[in-house]
Design an enzyme around this catalytic site. Structure first.
Site, PDB file in Angstrom:
ATOM      1  N   LYS A 247     -75.292  -2.388  14.849  1.00 57.72           N
ATOM      2  CA  LYS A 247     -75.966  -3.691  14.633  1.00 57.72           C
ATOM      3  C   LYS A 247     -77.521  -3.600  14.591  1.00 57.72           C
ATOM      4  O   LYS A 247     -78.171  -3.941  13.474  1.00 57.72           O
ATOM      5  CB  LYS A 247     -75.875  -4.288  16.044  1.00 57.72           C
ATOM      6  CG  LYS A 247     -76.537  -5.705  16.223  1.00 57.72           C
ATOM      7  CD  LYS A 247     -76.155  -6.472  17.296  1.00 57.72           C
ATOM      8  CE  LYS A 247     -76.480  -5.765  18.583  1.00 57.72           C
ATOM      9  NZ  LYS A 247     -78.118  -5.643  18.825  1.00 57.72           N
ATOM     10  N   THR A 248     -78.107  -2.965  15.194  1.00 55.33           N
ATOM     11  CA  THR A 248     -79.687  -2.681  15.057  1.00 55.33           C
ATOM     12  C   THR A 248     -79.872  -2.155  13.651  1.00 55.33           C
ATOM     13  O   THR A 248     -81.003  -2.557  13.199  1.00 55.33           O
ATOM     14  CB  THR A 248     -80.244  -1.677  16.098  1.00 55.33           C
ATOM     15  OG1 THR A 248     -79.942  -2.271  17.423  1.00 55.33           O
ATOM     16  CG2 THR A 248     -81.819  -1.592  16.118  1.00 55.33           C
TER      17      THR A 248
ATOM     18  N   GLN B  35     -69.571 -10.116  24.127  1.00 52.28           N
ATOM     19  CA  GLN B  35     -70.296  -9.571  25.046  1.00 52.28           C
ATOM     20  C   GLN B  35     -71.587 -10.696  25.490  1.00 52.28           C
ATOM     21  O   GLN B  35     -72.696 -10.356  25.956  1.00 52.28           O
ATOM     22  CB  GLN B  35     -71.258  -8.357  24.201  1.00 52.28           C
ATOM     23  CG  GLN B  35     -70.285  -7.412  23.603  1.00 52.28           C
ATOM     24  CD  GLN B  35     -71.083  -6.225  22.940  1.00 52.28           C
ATOM     25  OE1 GLN B  35     -72.055  -5.463  23.736  1.00 52.28           O
ATOM     26  NE2 GLN B  35     -71.163  -6.224  21.811  1.00 52.28           N
TER      27      GLN B  35
END
Length: 749
Positions: free
Chosen positions: A34-35, A248
């Site tokens: 994701k980052t 999450q």
């Protein structure tokens, strides 16, 4: 030109990175890169002609913001993009427009301790019996209302809800007290920012024009106020890209609303949805357990998690006799693997639902000499001595802040007692004065005796001297605070281990200030330093490179990963927490919390529960968590330790370190003799950066002195020195070599 940004990305990642205009929803499973996607997308925008000032990236922790910022800099050197936490963005907005919500731009951001003090006073003002309701219950409810963008005048408690009636009376009194002190709490930053964007169309349009491309990370954890901010910035230019995973979302108790991400497609019907489903972190065995667990939740967006990683060893489910057997066995296993050279301590993490469960592990690790770091215990900026020192800076910056002034007026003790403070406060209330202004008007208070007037006068003079330094570098200001208040001296003269630990922390704060000055290249400001130290997150003091086992709550583990994870105390009442009871939404959030813990593991995962557990002063037979039934148990390794204390020499142990290994005690010292000071040859020459706060130095003309404050670095580093005889203060550029440090020798024991 920008194709290099797509190299090594899978098709879904490429789709997300190369999207430019229009809303974008990136559903990013754990360990899916994701980052990398977010930072490559920022770089893609830059390389396709979007000006850096047009891009705003919002995330939740300082660590995440710094990581994104540094990655973008490596991808597109020389481009400065604003990557910020939500709260820091709100704080900057509020500095510019504080008057719109009844504040001045030099407002103070209260930490939890200071906010608690203010809330106690608000409860007194509302004439509520403090014995009726727990302070934390009231604080939690007010915090939740603010996260949902509910102002005091808008709150209507449901009938028959006693706590709600108390909050209805306390909430406005609390906000009025904050406004009186020109202060905000952590939740107010978002509340006030959302209010400004809602009520001031011109400001909203201006910010929307400035930040035409907004990226929000961890969108599943946004609350109502954060949702309003993101929406307000993306009306005229709806280029809002949000990244997150409903599976999450674990901060509902803080006001986070998972519906923000679940309903994003309703807010932006033209949105492009990209699913990042390939996991690069965990083994197939770990991912399979996580996928089976989270599939039981109903409020989610389905994803097909998969990985090309190796199967790895099966997930272990271990039953222990009690919490001590659980902790001892895990400590022995870690000690054995470290002693054999197979792993390092930093490769292990122990996760639990609440901080109170850490004690048996701390004890077991100490007994076996296993180094560990406890995360989210007492963070650096929440320690008493650090809060005390920073309080002086807050008073300098915001003289209206009565709560903070109360903290420092007799810290360290300077003979200003409770009766004197009460009379100052009464005078202030009667005459519409802040506490500091009441202290300035001390001679007009007939009930103060001559001694009290004198002591209060000395305190006012002290604050005025420090306030005159408000534009100096931060290291210099802090140095003067520590020297002139006598705060550091009280611990330097102490002989106990606790005094030495507090002294070490104070000296570390000087290092923080110096690094702040260096980062801001001579343009550091007091308000920026206070803002930065006020907005430190839960895990910002976690040391990734420290070779120690990590002990932390499941909530604190979010965003981290470890080769080996031990998920302990998976029992009813703990995970899921007893507060969830049979509330379906809360049980789903607890399941998401366990999902987060499982997916932090890269190579090995052990889940455990105990047959009985001592908790909150009671010994209870436990019930295994219902979540264990959701796991693929046929594929897992099941171990029943049957209440037998494991060990018996199975694992070799490392030598036990000193209990104070984390801190270096300063050795006792003696000054060199007069004979040794006869000539300059006896005094060493050192580089400017080697001079330290409180160092004894000699000058050929002025004699002996003590360094009161330092600032700058290298050739520009300066020292303010208090000379002994005659007493006088002077400032020196250290690179000129006029000052020499005395040689200090440890006393023989």
């Amino acid at each position: 030109m920008s194709d290099h940004l797509l190299e090594g990305l899978n098709p879904a990642q490429r789709e997300a990175v190369s999207h430019i205009e229009g809303p974008l929803l990136i559903l990013a499973g754990p360990g899916s890169g994701k980052t990398r996607v977010v930072t490559h997308r920022i770089a893609w925008l830059l390389e396709h002609g979007v000006a850096p000032a047009r891009i705003l990236a919002l995330t939740f922790t300082n660590k995440a913001a710094e990581e994104m910022r540094s990655r973008v800099e490596r991808l597109v050197p020389g481009h400065s993009v604003w990557v910020s936490t939500y709260h820091r963005f709100a704080a900057r907005l509020l500095r510019r427009h504080a008057g719109l919500v009844g504040l001045e731009e030099n407002y103070t951001i209260y930490d939890a301790d200071m906010a608690g003090r203010a809330l106690r006073r608000a409860i007194e003002r509302a004439r509520i019996d403090p014995a009726m309701f727990n302070l934390d219950q009231i604080r939690s409810r007010i915090s939740w209302l603010k996260s949902q963008f509910t102002l005091p005048d808008d709150y209507e408690p449901r009938p028959g809800y006693p706590l709600g009636e108390v909050v209805r009376r306390v909430y406005p009194a609390y906000q009025a007290l904050l406004a009186q002190s020109n202060a905000v709490d952590f939740d107010d930053l978002l509340l006030h920012a959302a209010t400004i964007l809602r009520d001031c169309p011109e400001i909203r349009r201006s910010l929307d024009e400035r930040h035409q491309f907004v990226l929000v990370d961890e969108y599943q954890d946004t609350n109502r106020a954060q949702y309003i901010i993101a929406r307000a910035l993306s009306i005229d230019y709806p280029n809002l890209a949000v990244t997150g995973d409903p599976d999450q979302s674990i901060y509902g108790w803080r006001g986070a609303h998972v519906g923000n991400i679940l309903e994003f497609e309703n807010d932006y019907p033209q949105v492009r949805v990209v699913r990042l489903e390939q996991n690069y972190r965990s083994t197939k065995s770990i991912l399979r357990a996580a996928d089976e667990l989270i599939a039981r939740n109903l409020r989610r967006k389905k994803k097909r998690l998969f990985t090309e990683n190796a199967p790895g060893p099966p997930v272990r489910l271990v039953i222990y006799g009690d919490q001590n057997a659980e902790a001892r066995a895990i400590a022995e296993r870690i000690a054995g693997e470290v002693a054999s050279g197979r792993r390092r301590p930093r490769q292990f993490a122990v996760f639990y639902r609440i901080n109170a469960l850490s004690l048996p592990f701390e004890r077991a690790f100490r007994e076996l000499g296993v180094p560990y770091q406890l995360v989210q215990g007492m963070e650096f900026f929440q320690r008493k001595e650090i809060r005390d020192v920073l309080a002086y800076l807050q008073v300098i910056h915001n003289p209206r802040d009565d709560e903070t002034l109360l903290r420092v007026i007799n810290t360290p003790a300077r003979g200003i007692g409770r009766t004197t403070i009460e009379r100052l406060a009464e005078h202030g209330v009667a005459n519409g004065l802040s506490l500091l202004d009441a202290a300035r008007d001390r001679r007009a208070i007939g009930s103060l005796n001559k001694r009290a007037v004198g002591q209060v006068g000395k305190f006012v003079d002290l604050i005025d001297r420090l306030a005159a330094l408000a534009d100096a570098p931060m290291e210099e200001i802090l140095g003067h605070v520590l020297t002139e208040t006598g705060y550091k001296e009280q611990y330097a003269n102490g002989e106990g281990e606790e005094d030495q630990q507090r002294l070490a922390n104070i000296e570390e704060l000087l290092t923080v200030a110096r690094e702040f000055d260096e980062r801001h290249a001579g343009e550091a400001r007091l308000d920026e330093f206070l803002e930065e130290t006020s907005l430190v997150g839960d895990t910002d003091d976690w040391e990734a490179e420290s070779d120690r086992v990590t002990l932390m709550t499941l909530h604190a583990s979010k965003g981290l990963e470890f080769p080996v994870v031990f998920l302990v105390a998976v029992e009813e009442g703990l995970l899921p927490h007893e507060r969830a009871h049979d509330n379906a939404d809360q049980v789903e959030e607890e399941r998401r919390l366990m999902f987060v813990g499982i997916t932090r593991a890269r190579e090995e995962l052990q889940i455990s529960h105990a047959f009985q557990r001592d908790f909150r002063g009671q010994r209870k037979i436990t019930i295994p968590s219902r979540f264990l039934m959701d796991l693929p148990r046929a594929e897992m390794e099941m171990v029943d330790r049957g209440g037998q204390t494991p060990g018996g020499g199975d694992w070799p142990t490392a030598p036990e370190p000193s209990p104070a290994a984390t801190f270096r005690s300063r050795p006792s010292i003696r000054l060199t003799t007069a004979a040794e000071l006869a000539g300059d040859a006896a005094l060493p020459t050192v580089a400017p950066d080697e001079f330290t706060q409180d160092m004894i130095v000699r000058h050929n003309q002025f004699g002996l002195g003590r360094i009161a404050a330092l600032s700058g670095s290298g050739a520009t580093r300066t020292a303010t020195v208090d000379f002994i005889a005659p007493p006088e203060r002077r400032r020196f550029v250290l690179s000129k070599g006029e000052l020499r440090p005395l040689k200090l020798r440890p006393l023989k024991r």
